[in-house]
Design a protein around this motif. Structure first.
Motif, short mmCIF file in Angstrom:
data_model
loop_
_atom_site.label_atom_id
_atom_site.label_comp_id
_atom_site.label_asym_id
_atom_site.label_seq_id
_atom_site.Cartn_x
_atom_site.Cartn_y
_atom_site.Cartn_z
N THR A 131 -0.21 10.11 -21.39
CA THR A 131 0.06 11.16 -20.42
C THR A 131 -1.13 11.36 -19.49
OG1 THR A 131 1.51 12.26 -22.00
CG2 THR A 131 0.74 13.58 -20.14
N PHE A 132 -2.31 11.41 -20.06
CA PHE A 132 -3.52 11.61 -19.25
C PHE A 132 -3.73 10.46 -18.28
CE2 PHE A 132 -8.12 10.91 -18.67
CZ PHE A 132 -8.44 12.10 -18.02
N LEU A 133 -3.58 9.23 -18.75
CA LEU A 133 -3.82 8.07 -17.90
C LEU A 133 -2.74 7.89 -16.83
CD1 LEU A 133 -5.08 5.49 -20.54
CD2 LEU A 133 -6.44 6.73 -18.85
N SER A 134 -1.53 8.33 -17.11
CA SER A 134 -0.46 8.15 -16.14
C SER A 134 -0.46 9.23 -15.06
CB SER A 134 0.90 8.09 -16.83
OG SER A 134 1.18 9.34 -17.44
N CYS A 135 -1.18 10.29 -15.27
CA CYS A 135 -1.27 11.37 -14.29
C CYS A 135 -2.43 11.07 -13.34
CB CYS A 135 -1.50 12.72 -14.95
SG CYS A 135 -0.14 13.24 -15.99
N SER A 136 -2.11 10.38 -12.29
CA SER A 136 -3.18 10.04 -11.35
C SER A 136 -3.18 11.04 -10.21
CB SER A 136 -2.98 8.63 -10.81
OG SER A 136 -1.75 8.54 -10.15
N LYS A 137 -4.35 11.29 -9.69
CA LYS A 137 -4.43 12.23 -8.59
C LYS A 137 -3.89 11.55 -7.34
CE LYS A 137 -8.98 11.95 -6.57
NZ LYS A 137 -10.31 12.41 -6.50
N GLU A 138 -3.31 12.35 -6.48
CA GLU A 138 -2.68 11.82 -5.28
C GLU A 138 -3.72 11.24 -4.33
OE1 GLU A 138 0.22 13.63 -1.92
OE2 GLU A 138 0.51 14.30 -3.98
N ALA A 139 -3.41 10.11 -3.78
CA ALA A 139 -4.32 9.44 -2.85
C ALA A 139 -4.41 10.23 -1.55
CB ALA A 139 -3.84 8.03 -2.58
N PRO A 140 -5.59 10.35 -0.99
CA PRO A 140 -5.75 11.08 0.27
C PRO A 140 -5.12 10.32 1.44
CG PRO A 140 -7.82 10.07 -0.37
CD PRO A 140 -6.85 9.83 -1.49
N THR A 141 -4.70 11.06 2.45
CA THR A 141 -4.13 10.45 3.64
C THR A 141 -5.09 10.54 4.83
OG1 THR A 141 -3.02 12.51 4.23
CG2 THR A 141 -1.75 10.92 2.93
N GLN A 142 -6.18 11.26 4.67
CA GLN A 142 -7.20 11.40 5.71
C GLN A 142 -8.57 11.24 5.09
OE1 GLN A 142 -6.55 11.91 9.05
NE2 GLN A 142 -4.37 11.80 8.57
N PHE A 143 -9.51 10.71 5.87
CA PHE A 143 -10.89 10.63 5.41
C PHE A 143 -11.52 12.01 5.52
CE2 PHE A 143 -10.20 6.20 6.78
CZ PHE A 143 -10.61 5.54 5.63
N SER A 144 -12.38 12.35 4.59
CA SER A 144 -13.09 13.63 4.65
C SER A 144 -14.10 13.59 5.79
CB SER A 144 -13.82 13.89 3.32
OG SER A 144 -14.90 12.98 3.17
N GLU A 145 -14.53 14.75 6.23
CA GLU A 145 -15.52 14.84 7.31
C GLU A 145 -16.82 14.14 6.91
OE1 GLU A 145 -16.20 15.42 11.14
OE2 GLU A 145 -14.36 16.08 10.19
N ILE A 194 -4.30 7.30 6.17
CA ILE A 194 -4.49 6.32 5.10
C ILE A 194 -3.15 6.20 4.38
CG2 ILE A 194 -5.74 5.72 3.00
CD1 ILE A 194 -7.93 7.76 3.96
N VAL A 195 -2.50 5.06 4.51
CA VAL A 195 -1.19 4.87 3.89
C VAL A 195 -1.24 4.00 2.64
CG1 VAL A 195 0.16 5.38 5.96
CG2 VAL A 195 -0.61 3.05 5.55
N VAL A 196 -2.30 3.24 2.50
CA VAL A 196 -2.57 2.51 1.25
C VAL A 196 -4.02 2.80 0.93
CG1 VAL A 196 -2.74 0.27 0.12
CG2 VAL A 196 -0.88 0.69 1.72
N PHE A 197 -4.25 3.38 -0.24
CA PHE A 197 -5.58 3.83 -0.59
C PHE A 197 -6.30 2.91 -1.57
CE2 PHE A 197 -8.50 6.65 -3.04
CZ PHE A 197 -9.34 7.00 -2.00
N ASN A 198 -5.54 2.27 -2.46
CA ASN A 198 -6.20 1.52 -3.51
C ASN A 198 -5.34 0.38 -4.03
OD1 ASN A 198 -7.78 0.63 -5.61
ND2 ASN A 198 -7.57 2.46 -6.85
N VAL A 199 -5.51 -0.80 -3.45
CA VAL A 199 -4.91 -2.01 -4.02
C VAL A 199 -6.01 -3.06 -4.12
CG1 VAL A 199 -2.56 -1.53 -3.23
CG2 VAL A 199 -4.06 -2.92 -1.81
N ILE A 200 -5.87 -3.95 -5.08
CA ILE A 200 -6.92 -4.95 -5.31
C ILE A 200 -6.47 -6.37 -5.02
CG2 ILE A 200 -8.21 -3.51 -6.94
CD1 ILE A 200 -6.96 -5.20 -9.21
N GLU A 201 -5.25 -6.52 -4.51
CA GLU A 201 -4.72 -7.83 -4.13
C GLU A 201 -4.24 -7.75 -2.69
OE1 GLU A 201 -4.65 -10.66 -5.85
OE2 GLU A 201 -5.38 -9.86 -7.75
N ALA A 202 -4.64 -8.71 -1.87
CA ALA A 202 -4.25 -8.70 -0.47
C ALA A 202 -2.76 -8.98 -0.27
CB ALA A 202 -5.08 -9.70 0.33
N ASP A 203 -2.09 -9.49 -1.29
CA ASP A 203 -0.65 -9.72 -1.18
C ASP A 203 0.16 -8.66 -1.95
OD1 ASP A 203 -1.27 -10.54 -3.74
OD2 ASP A 203 -0.33 -12.52 -3.56
N ASP A 204 -0.47 -7.53 -2.22
CA ASP A 204 0.21 -6.42 -2.89
C ASP A 204 1.40 -5.96 -2.04
OD1 ASP A 204 0.59 -3.35 -3.33
OD2 ASP A 204 -0.54 -4.02 -5.09
#
Length: 161
Positions: free
Chosen positions: A11-25, A142-152
């Motif tokens: 449960t803890f690992l599957s609850c990921s925080k939402e990816a941001p859509t804007q960069f912080s200042e 920001i529409v994709v925040f974290n992928v590790i494969e360029a063909d994702d």
């Protein structure tokens, strides 16, 4: 007891925080080095490409997975020519960064992250693995925040939109 611990852990690992859509200042004010040795803020770099899709590739020339993924990035570049390809380097020094660009024939815009992971950008992105790909759409979100494969699939679908 083991089952309860396992359920809590899952449960803890599957609850990921939402990816941001804007960069912080703070992140927008972080400074990167150009190939010419100039200093630019992320904000000024992004403003240069306002209205365009930007693929951000966080990489380093010492990173085997980054180098192994380069053919996938080059395939994207061949297929999606209207996308801006921005490479942010976590190399250990500027000389290694520049040498890596030439050695691997990396085409696109290049910036060196002089403070590496210990920067406002590094903190915001929370880099745990490289290569790391992000996509900023034409609206500057920001529409994709974290992928590790360029063909994702997420990355490719976002590029198409």
């Amino acid at each position: 007891m083991k089952k309860i611990t396992l359920i809590i852990l899952i449960t803890f690992l599957s609850c990921s925080k939402e990816a941001p859509t804007q960069f912080s200042e703070e992140t927008l004010n972080d400074v990167f080095t150009t190939l010419e040795g100039d200093q630019k803020t992320l904000k000024s770099i992004l403003e240069t490409h306002k209205g365009k899709t930007i693929l951000i590739d966080i990489w380093a020339s010492w990173c085997g997975d980054c180098i192994a993924g380069m053919p996938k990035v080059k395939a994207l570049q061949n297929q999606y020519k209207d996308v801006v390809y921005m490479f942010l380097s976590l190399d250990r020094g500027e000389q290694a960064w520049k040498k890596g660009i030439k050695k691997y024939n990396v085409q696109g815009e290049h910036y060196y992250m002089q403070s590496g992971k210990k920067s406002a950008f590094g903190d915001f992105v929370d880099i745990g693995w490289i290569p790391r790909y992000m996509l900023v759409n034409k609206a500057g979100e920001i529409v994709v925040f974290n992928v590790i494969e360029a063909d994702d699939k997420k990355l490719i679908e976002a590029i198409k939109n």
